[in-house]
Scaffold this motif. Structure first.
Motif, PDB file in Angstrom:
ATOM      1  N   GLU A  60     -12.626   5.706  60.804  1.00 15.60           N
ATOM      2  CA  GLU A  60     -11.953   5.285  62.052  1.00 15.60           C
ATOM      3  C   GLU A  60     -11.948   3.761  62.164  1.00 15.60           C
ATOM      4  N   ARG A  61     -13.053   3.117  61.766  1.00 19.21           N
ATOM      5  CA  ARG A  61     -13.112   1.645  61.823  1.00 19.21           C
ATOM      6  C   ARG A  61     -12.180   1.042  60.765  1.00 19.21           C
ATOM      7  N   PHE A  62     -12.082   1.688  59.599  1.00 19.95           N
ATOM      8  CA  PHE A  62     -11.167   1.212  58.558  1.00 19.95           C
ATOM      9  C   PHE A  62      -9.732   1.226  59.103  1.00 19.95           C
TER      10      PHE A  62
ATOM     11  N   GLN B  23     -15.275  11.439  47.674  1.00 20.89           N
ATOM     12  CA  GLN B  23     -16.624  11.198  48.190  1.00 20.89           C
ATOM     13  C   GLN B  23     -16.873   9.703  48.287  1.00 20.89           C
ATOM     14  N   VAL B  24     -17.656   9.337  49.300  1.00 18.69           N
ATOM     15  CA  VAL B  24     -18.088   7.946  49.454  1.00 18.69           C
ATOM     16  C   VAL B  24     -19.611   7.966  49.493  1.00 18.69           C
ATOM     17  N   ALA B  25     -20.245   7.186  48.628  1.00 17.28           N
ATOM     18  CA  ALA B  25     -21.715   7.131  48.617  1.00 17.28           C
ATOM     19  C   ALA B  25     -22.170   5.681  48.555  1.00 17.28           C
ATOM     20  N   VAL B  26     -23.050   5.316  49.478  1.00 17.44           N
ATOM     21  CA  VAL B  26     -23.688   3.992  49.426  1.00 17.44           C
ATOM     22  C   VAL B  26     -25.193   4.254  49.500  1.00 17.44           C
ATOM     23  N   GLY B  27     -25.932   3.743  48.523  1.00 18.64           N
ATOM     24  CA  GLY B  27     -27.392   3.921  48.505  1.00 18.64           C
ATOM     25  C   GLY B  27     -28.011   3.345  49.771  1.00 18.64           C
TER      26      GLY B  27
ATOM     27  N   ASP C 280      -8.769   1.244  62.176  1.00 16.00           N
ATOM     28  CA  ASP C 280      -8.700   0.266  63.255  1.00 16.00           C
ATOM     29  C   ASP C 280      -8.450  -1.145  62.705  1.00 16.00           C
ATOM     30  N   LYS C 281      -9.212  -1.488  61.670  1.00 18.54           N
ATOM     31  CA  LYS C 281      -9.125  -2.844  61.094  1.00 18.54           C
ATOM     32  C   LYS C 281      -7.758  -3.100  60.471  1.00 18.54           C
ATOM     33  N   ILE C 282      -7.125  -2.057  59.890  1.00 19.04           N
ATOM     34  CA  ILE C 282      -5.820  -2.268  59.252  1.00 19.04           C
ATOM     35  C   ILE C 282      -4.674  -1.910  60.200  1.00 19.04           C
TER      36      ILE C 282
ATOM     37  N   ALA D 202     -28.345  -0.331  50.481  1.00 18.45           N
ATOM     38  CA  ALA D 202     -27.114  -1.149  50.530  1.00 18.45           C
ATOM     39  C   ALA D 202     -26.267  -0.862  51.768  1.00 18.45           C
ATOM     40  N   ARG D 203     -26.742   0.022  52.647  1.00 16.18           N
ATOM     41  CA  ARG D 203     -25.920   0.407  53.813  1.00 16.18           C
ATOM     42  C   ARG D 203     -25.913  -0.670  54.891  1.00 16.18           C
ATOM     43  N   GLY D 204     -24.881  -0.614  55.720  1.00 23.92           N
ATOM     44  CA  GLY D 204     -24.827  -1.495  56.886  1.00 23.92           C
ATOM     45  C   GLY D 204     -24.347  -2.896  56.588  1.00 23.92           C
ATOM     46  N   SER D 205     -23.800  -3.113  55.393  1.00 23.42           N
ATOM     47  CA  SER D 205     -23.309  -4.465  55.071  1.00 23.42           C
ATOM     48  C   SER D 205     -21.816  -4.454  54.769  1.00 23.42           C
ATOM     49  N   GLY D 206     -21.124  -3.364  55.079  1.00 22.38           N
ATOM     50  CA  GLY D 206     -19.675  -3.318  54.865  1.00 22.38           C
ATOM     51  C   GLY D 206     -19.272  -2.895  53.470  1.00 22.38           C
ATOM     52  N   LEU D 207     -20.219  -2.407  52.664  1.00 25.53           N
ATOM     53  CA  LEU D 207     -19.877  -2.075  51.274  1.00 25.53           C
ATOM     54  C   LEU D 207     -18.860  -0.933  51.178  1.00 25.53           C
ATOM     55  N   ALA D 208     -19.047   0.137  51.961  1.00 22.19           N
ATOM     56  CA  ALA D 208     -18.101   1.266  51.881  1.00 22.19           C
ATOM     57  C   ALA D 208     -16.692   0.800  52.246  1.00 22.19           C
ATOM     58  N   THR D 209     -16.587  -0.011  53.291  1.00 17.41           N
ATOM     59  CA  THR D 209     -15.278  -0.542  53.713  1.00 17.41           C
ATOM     60  C   THR D 209     -14.660  -1.379  52.595  1.00 17.41           C
ATOM     61  N   LYS D 210     -15.482  -2.223  51.986  1.00 10.85           N
ATOM     62  CA  LYS D 210     -15.009  -3.081  50.894  1.00 10.85           C
ATOM     63  C   LYS D 210     -14.501  -2.237  49.719  1.00 10.85           C
TER      64      LYS D 210
ATOM     65  N   ASP E  12     -20.122  16.721  62.146  1.00  6.25           N
ATOM     66  CA  ASP E  12     -21.372  16.017  62.503  1.00  6.25           C
ATOM     67  C   ASP E  12     -21.659  14.774  61.664  1.00  6.25           C
ATOM     68  N   ASN E  13     -20.771  14.403  60.726  1.00  5.03           N
ATOM     69  CA  ASN E  13     -21.064  13.233  59.889  1.00  5.03           C
ATOM     70  C   ASN E  13     -20.570  11.956  60.579  1.00  5.03           C
ATOM     71  N   GLN E  14     -21.403  11.457  61.500  1.00 10.48           N
ATOM     72  CA  GLN E  14     -20.999  10.319  62.329  1.00 10.48           C
ATOM     73  C   GLN E  14     -20.710   9.067  61.506  1.00 10.48           C
ATOM     74  N   ALA E  15     -21.510   8.857  60.449  1.00 11.98           N
ATOM     75  CA  ALA E  15     -21.317   7.651  59.634  1.00 11.98           C
ATOM     76  C   ALA E  15     -19.939   7.673  58.968  1.00 11.98           C
ATOM     77  N   SER E  16     -19.546   8.854  58.511  1.00 14.01           N
ATOM     78  CA  SER E  16     -18.265   8.970  57.836  1.00 14.01           C
ATOM     79  C   SER E  16     -17.097   8.802  58.816  1.00 14.01           C
ATOM     80  N   TRP E  17     -17.198   9.435  59.998  1.00 12.56           N
ATOM     81  CA  TRP E  17     -16.149   9.233  61.015  1.00 12.56           C
ATOM     82  C   TRP E  17     -16.041   7.754  61.358  1.00 12.56           C
ATOM     83  N   ALA E  18     -17.197   7.101  61.530  1.00 14.90           N
ATOM     84  CA  ALA E  18     -17.185   5.675  61.898  1.00 14.90           C
ATOM     85  C   ALA E  18     -16.519   4.857  60.786  1.00 14.90           C
ATOM     86  N   LEU E  19     -16.879   5.162  59.530  1.00 16.23           N
ATOM     87  CA  LEU E  19     -16.300   4.410  58.404  1.00 16.23           C
ATOM     88  C   LEU E  19     -14.775   4.494  58.416  1.00 16.23           C
TER      89      LEU E  19
HETATM   90  C1  LIG Z   1     -21.127   6.707  55.207  1.00 18.61           C
HETATM   91  C2  LIG Z   1     -21.571   5.569  54.287  1.00 18.61           C
HETATM   92  C3  LIG Z   1     -20.754   5.633  52.997  1.00 18.61           C
HETATM   93  C4  LIG Z   1     -21.315   4.223  55.011  1.00 18.61           C
HETATM   94  O1  LIG Z   1     -21.606   3.152  54.095  1.00 18.61           O
HETATM   95  P1  LIG Z   1     -21.773   1.625  54.618  1.00 18.61           P
HETATM   96  O2  LIG Z   1     -21.572   0.716  53.459  1.00 18.61           O
HETATM   97  O3  LIG Z   1     -23.035   1.493  55.384  1.00 18.61           O
HETATM   98  O4  LIG Z   1     -20.523   1.520  55.626  1.00 18.61           O
HETATM   99  P2  LIG Z   1     -19.911   0.163  56.235  1.00 18.61           P
HETATM  100  O5  LIG Z   1     -21.010  -0.856  56.319  1.00 18.61           O
HETATM  101  O6  LIG Z   1     -18.678  -0.196  55.506  1.00 18.61           O
HETATM  102  O7  LIG Z   1     -19.570   0.648  57.717  1.00 18.61           O
HETATM  103  C5  LIG Z   1     -18.248   0.965  58.161  1.00 18.61           C
HETATM  104  C6  LIG Z   1     -18.266   1.166  59.675  1.00 18.61           C
HETATM  105  O8  LIG Z   1     -18.971   2.379  59.978  1.00 18.61           O
HETATM  106  C7  LIG Z   1     -20.058   2.116  60.862  1.00 18.61           C
HETATM  107  N1  LIG Z   1     -21.200   2.941  60.456  1.00 18.61           N
HETATM  108  C8  LIG Z   1     -21.745   3.007  59.229  1.00 18.61           C
HETATM  109  N2  LIG Z   1     -22.799   3.889  59.230  1.00 18.61           N
HETATM  110  C9  LIG Z   1     -22.871   4.362  60.509  1.00 18.61           C
HETATM  111  C10 LIG Z   1     -23.732   5.298  61.135  1.00 18.61           C
HETATM  112  N3  LIG Z   1     -24.740   5.906  60.451  1.00 18.61           N
HETATM  113  N4  LIG Z   1     -23.526   5.571  62.459  1.00 18.61           N
HETATM  114  C11 LIG Z   1     -22.523   4.984  63.142  1.00 18.61           C
HETATM  115  N5  LIG Z   1     -21.666   4.064  62.589  1.00 18.61           N
HETATM  116  C12 LIG Z   1     -21.847   3.771  61.284  1.00 18.61           C
HETATM  117  C13 LIG Z   1     -20.374   0.640  60.668  1.00 18.61           C
HETATM  118  O9  LIG Z   1     -20.985   0.085  61.816  1.00 18.61           O
HETATM  119  C14 LIG Z   1     -18.999   0.055  60.390  1.00 18.61           C
HETATM  120  O10 LIG Z   1     -18.301  -0.197  61.598  1.00 18.61           O
HETATM  121  P3  LIG Z   1     -18.031  -1.736  62.045  1.00 18.61           P
HETATM  122  O11 LIG Z   1     -17.147  -2.331  60.975  1.00 18.61           O
HETATM  123  O12 LIG Z   1     -17.384  -1.589  63.364  1.00 18.61           O
HETATM  124  O13 LIG Z   1     -19.381  -2.383  62.076  1.00 18.61           O
HETATM  125  C15 LIG Z   1     -23.090   5.666  53.949  1.00 18.61           C
HETATM  126  O14 LIG Z   1     -23.823   5.742  55.163  1.00 18.61           O
HETATM  127  C16 LIG Z   1     -23.447   6.886  53.091  1.00 18.61           C
HETATM  128  O15 LIG Z   1     -23.356   6.831  51.876  1.00 18.61           O
HETATM  129  N6  LIG Z   1     -23.865   7.976  53.740  1.00 18.61           N
HETATM  130  C17 LIG Z   1     -24.256   9.222  53.042  1.00 18.61           C
HETATM  131  C18 LIG Z   1     -23.075   9.894  52.366  1.00 18.61           C
HETATM  132  C19 LIG Z   1     -21.901  10.157  53.302  1.00 18.61           C
HETATM  133  O16 LIG Z   1     -22.058  10.709  54.396  1.00 18.61           O
HETATM  134  N7  LIG Z   1     -20.696   9.736  52.855  1.00 18.61           N
HETATM  135  C20 LIG Z   1     -19.476   9.869  53.623  1.00 18.61           C
HETATM  136  C21 LIG Z   1     -18.833  11.162  53.367  1.00 18.61           C
HETATM  137  S1  LIG Z   1     -17.366  10.988  52.364  1.00 18.61           S
END
Ligand SMILES: CC(C)(COP(=O)(O)OP(=O)(O)OC[C@H]1O[C@@H](n2cnc3c(N)ncnc32)[C@H](O)[C@@H]1OP(=O)(O)O)[C@@H](O)C(=O)NCCC(=O)NCCS
Length: 171
Positions: free
Chosen positions: A128-130, A80-84, A132-134, A87-95, A119-126
């Protein structure tokens, strides 16, 4: 929108005393499935070497649980990945992902896996971007199916596999 200062962030292995704060953080991060507090305590103890806790001063703002798949020592599974929200949108999950992979425990790791619902777009983005970066490949296929595994109670979980990569300087 993030309102935490980069300098105030500290990433470290969790300890069992973090378990209750992890339990609260996961509850505040839908769509994650809340675990039992006992499960979070195990993540913070038995799985600590492959998990990470992120603190803004003394407040837990991020957590990743993971483990090395028992019969595949080259594969780190991210549970699981959780960012409050604050704290979101600053690269913390990637870090945090980088932080775990670079630990000595992960020196044999060349692949990362996780599961994500469609449907978890944030997770796919995290993830896939990770990848991509590596510069690593990403593949996905259903691992746990809505009907076959979840008895219709939960969306299918897609296994996402990233690799091969070599990010660990200890390797
Ligand atoms: C998913 C989650 C962990 C992302 O945390 P975060 O610290 O904001 O992620 P990052 O800042 O490292 O973002 C990583 C990439 O994903 C993208 N991204 C993050 N949230 C996004 C969203 N809601 N929609 C689209 N893209 C998103 C970022 O733009 C970034 O891409 P970039 O490097 O090209 O800019 C956080 O939103 C969360 O805790 N969500 C609820 C729990 C969850 O769904 N966890 C994942 C399941 S394991």
């Amino acid at each position: 929108m993030t309102n935490i200062k980069e300098q105030a962030l500290a990433l470290r292995r969790p300890v069992s005393e973090d378990g209750a704060a992890v339990f609260q953080l996961i509850r505040q991060c839908p769509p994650l499935d809340p675990n039992s507090l006992y499960c979070n305590l195990l993540q913070c103890s038995h799985f600590a070497a492959t998990s990470v806790a992120a603190f803004d001063t003394d407040q837990l703002v991020g957590f990743i649980s993971g483990y090395i798949i028992p019969d595949r020592p080259n594969t780190l599974f991210i549970w699981q990945v959780a960012v409050g929200e604050t704290a979101r949108g600053s690269g913390l999950a990637t870090k945090m992902l980088h932080h775990i992979v670079q630990r000595p425990t992960c020196q044999a790791v060349t692949h990362m896996e996780t599961t994500i619902t469609q449907d978890n777009q944030a997770s796919w983005a995290l993830f896939e971007r990770f990848a991509d970066k590596i510069g690593a490949e990403v593949t996905s296929s259903v691992m746990f199916d809505r009907d076959t595994h979840f008895a219709g109670e939960h969306d299918s979980e897609h296994r996402v596999k990233i690799g091969p990569f070599h990010l660990n300087s200890e390797a």
